[in-house]
Design an enzyme around this catalytic site. Structure first.
Site, PDB file in Angstrom:
ATOM      1  N   GLU A  23     -25.075 -70.576  76.221  1.00  0.00           N
ATOM      2  CA  GLU A  23     -26.014 -71.161  77.188  1.00  0.00           C
ATOM      3  C   GLU A  23     -25.365 -72.276  78.003  1.00  0.00           C
ATOM      4  O   GLU A  23     -25.396 -72.270  79.232  1.00  0.00           O
ATOM      5  CB  GLU A  23     -27.244 -71.701  76.441  1.00  0.00           C
ATOM      6  CG  GLU A  23     -28.302 -72.274  77.360  1.00  0.00           C
ATOM      7  CD  GLU A  23     -29.017 -71.186  78.151  1.00  0.00           C
ATOM      8  OE1 GLU A  23     -29.763 -70.406  77.557  1.00  0.00           O
ATOM      9  OE2 GLU A  23     -28.817 -71.104  79.383  1.00  0.00           O
ATOM     10  N   ASP A  36     -24.518 -72.227  82.042  1.00  0.00           N
ATOM     11  CA  ASP A  36     -25.225 -73.127  82.958  1.00  0.00           C
ATOM     12  C   ASP A  36     -24.237 -74.002  83.730  1.00  0.00           C
ATOM     13  O   ASP A  36     -24.342 -74.150  84.950  1.00  0.00           O
ATOM     14  CB  ASP A  36     -26.193 -74.032  82.180  1.00  0.00           C
ATOM     15  CG  ASP A  36     -27.276 -73.241  81.455  1.00  0.00           C
ATOM     16  OD1 ASP A  36     -27.478 -72.063  81.796  1.00  0.00           O
ATOM     17  OD2 ASP A  36     -27.910 -73.802  80.542  1.00  0.00           O
ATOM     18  N   SER A  39     -31.827 -67.230  81.859  1.00  0.00           N
ATOM     19  CA  SER A  39     -30.928 -68.370  81.664  1.00  0.00           C
ATOM     20  C   SER A  39     -29.888 -68.459  82.766  1.00  0.00           C
ATOM     21  O   SER A  39     -29.423 -69.547  83.097  1.00  0.00           O
ATOM     22  CB  SER A  39     -30.171 -68.230  80.335  1.00  0.00           C
ATOM     23  OG  SER A  39     -30.994 -68.562  79.260  1.00  0.00           O
TER      24      SER A  39
END
Ligand SMILES: *[C@@H]1O[C@H](CO)[C@@H](O)[C@H](O)[C@H]1NC(C)=O
Ligand SMILES: *[C@@H]1O[C@H](CO)[C@@H](O)[C@H](O)[C@H]1NC(C)=O
Ligand SMILES: *[C@@H]1O[C@H](CO)[C@@H](O)[C@H](O)[C@H]1NC(C)=O
EC number: 3.4.14.10
Length: 637
Positions: A303, A307, A552
């Protein structure tokens, strides 16, 4: 187990006569009740009457009924006060509970035997706190506290309902710990046992990978197989290099133990953005947040690496704030980062939210010893959060209080983006709801995501470059590995800004479902609000490139585009755009989105909703065309 429960009940009856407030029970009316117990948790025993509970009463805030109007007045493109955001002090003053509320609740507690000296009020006047024995608390709010046990051995406490006097109800939003999960068990022994059961485990942490390793062939020909920075720039016509980086702020929210690896960022930069090799995010440590490197792999690095790699790449050279929330032992939840950006939201002395959030100082071995990070950071102009949970796992009061907080951030000029979920119309892990709205293995009711279902956040769904298509062809809803979270809230009413869009969808493209599956009244908040690509991202994770899927991916890409728009506005002497929903649903802005009209978001043994002309509960108003969006936002005051 059963016998033990009865024994506790008996001993309580025996003690009851010693507690004067018991006689007042007839005045009490139920304030909050849980309809059913959560899946996988068994009510195992009554909590010891002498255990101490950190009671927190969330007082009714003033002017909450006007929040939506206030937000519209600073965010609607046709409003004369567009962009005139509130100061933090305006926000505190506008929403602080009234003197009467504070006085009435205090009076009730004192009359019920909780001496005034035991009560503490938070700085914002939002919360009254006191320590009470289980016996006292049970008598005060007519509740029975139980320990719930998970098959993993984890424990938490809760009650099924609680009550307050009729005359006090309007003055209290919620009381904790009570019907909301997860409350920690208040005994040091038991605390140790549940150390692994972080409050954040109910949070969805995307993204997903299909496990394939990627050979990078940077080329716009292959964007249906591998998404890169160049694919996204081409898809969304992104062509702006930031110039106001010293004034602009962009926050990426991560919950520990999710963490990035600098070596992964550098590996990504070396391949796709060489000038950025060595670039690090600015670590904002919230409640003990650390960038841990002990535990490496896709599950902990996927994650954060995703990002940061894409946010940095798309907004180069904008610095990025990493809002790393929660320590390694306890973790944290949404309210913890809200505390950090809004001191007025905090309770005090770590009395945050014992239900769903990490509590600091953390008494566990190795835990963050505080003090809690309360109002430590001016809210960044954009915050991207690729986390979520099932709306059904919260109570209405809990969700409403947190949702109002996002509205306040909008008033302050912050854009809050949440990914909309990766299980289509189903909830986390594909679970759906039964007719009572509770998670159930064979549930047929759709299970919306929160905070995405809060009307004061911008919920971001996922699209894909369809197999065999190029960046010049229309995208479809994401149907590889994940399905775009979307649907209708069971808690929140439809906000004005989307009434026309949602009703047009329901009328012109009626979904083949009934009210047994979703709230089809046209009166419920629909989500997502917009979308961006969420399939086949090339991400460097733990030393190798993998393909990553999920909303995400979509949230930080939209966050990057809004950050670039803010950059241009700041350069023109204007403020940040703040809450973008009223703008993106407005007629004028519709030309700045690529409408997505194919694909669906299957779940709950159905094909889910289908993307269609106009807004739909799969891809929202569509994907942005940055080149078209920028001048529209630049025109606004
Ligand atoms: C509750 O008890 C804890 C532990 O003794 C203490 O640190 C805290 O300040 C108390 N809270 C209140 C509101 O009295
Ligand atoms: C649908 O949502 C609206 C708005 O929140 C609510 O008033 C209504 O009761 C809901 N309908 C059902 C059947 O739950
Ligand atoms: C994006 O918007 C610009 C400006 O309006 C327009 O020239 C361009 O064709 C649009 N791009 C796509 C792919 O629609």
């Amino acid at each position: 187990m059963r016998l033990q429960g009865i024994a506790w009940a008996l001993s309580l009856v025996a003690l009851a006569s010693a507690v004067p407030s018991r006689q007042r029970r007839s005045d009490l009316v139920v304030h909050e009740r849980r309809a059913a117990e959560p899946l996988d948790w068994v009510r195992s025993r009554r909590l010891e009457p002498t255990a101490i509970l950190p009671m927190r009463l969330g007082l009714a805030q003033s002017n909450l009924d006007k929040l939506e109007d206030m937000l519209m007045s600073v965010s609607h493109p046709l409003s004369p006060s567009y962009g005139k955001h509130f100061s933090p002090q305006d926000v505190v003053n506008t929403f602080a509970p009234s003197g009467e509320t504070v006085a009435r609740v205090t009076e009730w507690l004192v009359e019920s035997g909780i001496a005034k000296e035991r009560l503490r009020m938070s700085a914002s006047k939002g919360w009254i706190a006191f320590n009470a024995t289980v016996e006292e608390a049970e008598a005060l709010i007519d509740a029975e506290y139980h320990v719930y046990t998970h098959e993993s051995g984890a424990e938490q406490i809760g009650c099924q309902s609680y009550s307050v006097p009729e005359s006090i109800r309007p003055h209290i939003e919620l009381i904790k710990p009570s019907v909301h999960f997860l409350h920690r068990v208040p005994s040091p022994d038991q605390l140790q046992k549940r150390a692994f059961e972080r409050p954040s485990t109910h949070i969805r942490t995307g993204p997903k990978t299909d496990g394939r390793k990627v050979t990078i062939t940077p080329s716009l020909e292959n964007c249906d197989e591998t998404i890169t920075l160049d694919c996204l720039r081409a898809l969304y016509s992104i062509d702006h290099t930031p110039v106001s980086t010293d004034k602009n702020t962009f926050g990426i929210l991560e919950f520990t133990p999710q963490a990035f690896l600098q070596s992964d960022l550098d590996m990504f930069f070396a391949n796709f953005s060489p000038s950025q090799v060595g670039t690090k995010p600015i670590l904002i440590s919230i409640d003990g947040g650390v960038d841990q490197t002990d535990d490496q792999g896709f599950d902990t690095n996927g994650e954060s690496d995703l990002d940061l790699q894409y946010a940095f790449g798309l907004t180069n050279p904008q610095p990025i704030l990493l809002l790393q929330t929660g320590d390694l032992v306890e973790g944290a939840s949404f309210n913890n980062w809200l505390d950090a950006v809004d001191g007025s939201f905090c309770t005090f002395e770590g009395g945050d939210d014992p239900t769903q959030d990490g509590i600091y100082p953390d008494p566990l071995p190795g835990g963050f010893k505080g003090p809690e990070s309360c109002g430590i950071l001016t809210p960044p102009f954009v915050v991207s959060a690729s986390y979520g949970s099932d709306e059904a796992s919260a109570t209405r009061a809990y969700a409403a209080r947190q949702c109002a907080e996002y509205g306040k951030l909008g008033l302050l000029g912050t854009t809050v983006l949440y990914s909309s979920g990766d299980d289509g119309v189903a909830g986390n892990g594909g679970v759906c709801l039964n007719a009572n709205g509770q998670p159930a293995r064979n549930g047929k009711r759709f299970n919306p995501d929160f905070p995405a279902s809060c009307p004061f956040v911008t919920a971001v769904g996922a699209t894909q470059v369809n197999p065999g298509s190029t960046v010049n062809d229309p995208e479809g809803a994401c149907e590889q590995v994940i399905f775009s979270g979307g649907g209708f809230s069971n808690f929140f009413e439809i906000p004005d800004y989307q009434t026309a869009a949602v009703n047009s969808f329901l009328k012109n493209h009626p979904p083949p479902f009934t009210s047994a599956q979703f709230n089809n009244s046209g009166k419920a908040r629909g989500f997502p609000d917009l979308s961006a690509n969420g399939a086949n991202y090339a991400v460097a994770v733990a030393g190798e490139f993998v393909l990553v899927f999920g909303t995400s991916c979509s949230a930080p890409v939209v966050g990057s585009m809004i950050t670039l728009i803010n950059d241009a506005r700041l350069a023109a002497g204007k403020g940040p755009v703040g809450f973008i929903n009223p703008a993106i649903y407005s007629e004028k802005f519709s030309s700045a989105f690529h409408d997505i009209t194919t694909g669906g978001n299957k779940g709950c043994n159905t094909p889910g909703f289908t993307s269609t002309e106009g807004w739909d509960p799969v891809t929202g108003v569509g994907t942005p065309n940055f080149t078209a969006l920028l001048p529209l936002f630049l025109e606004l005051p």
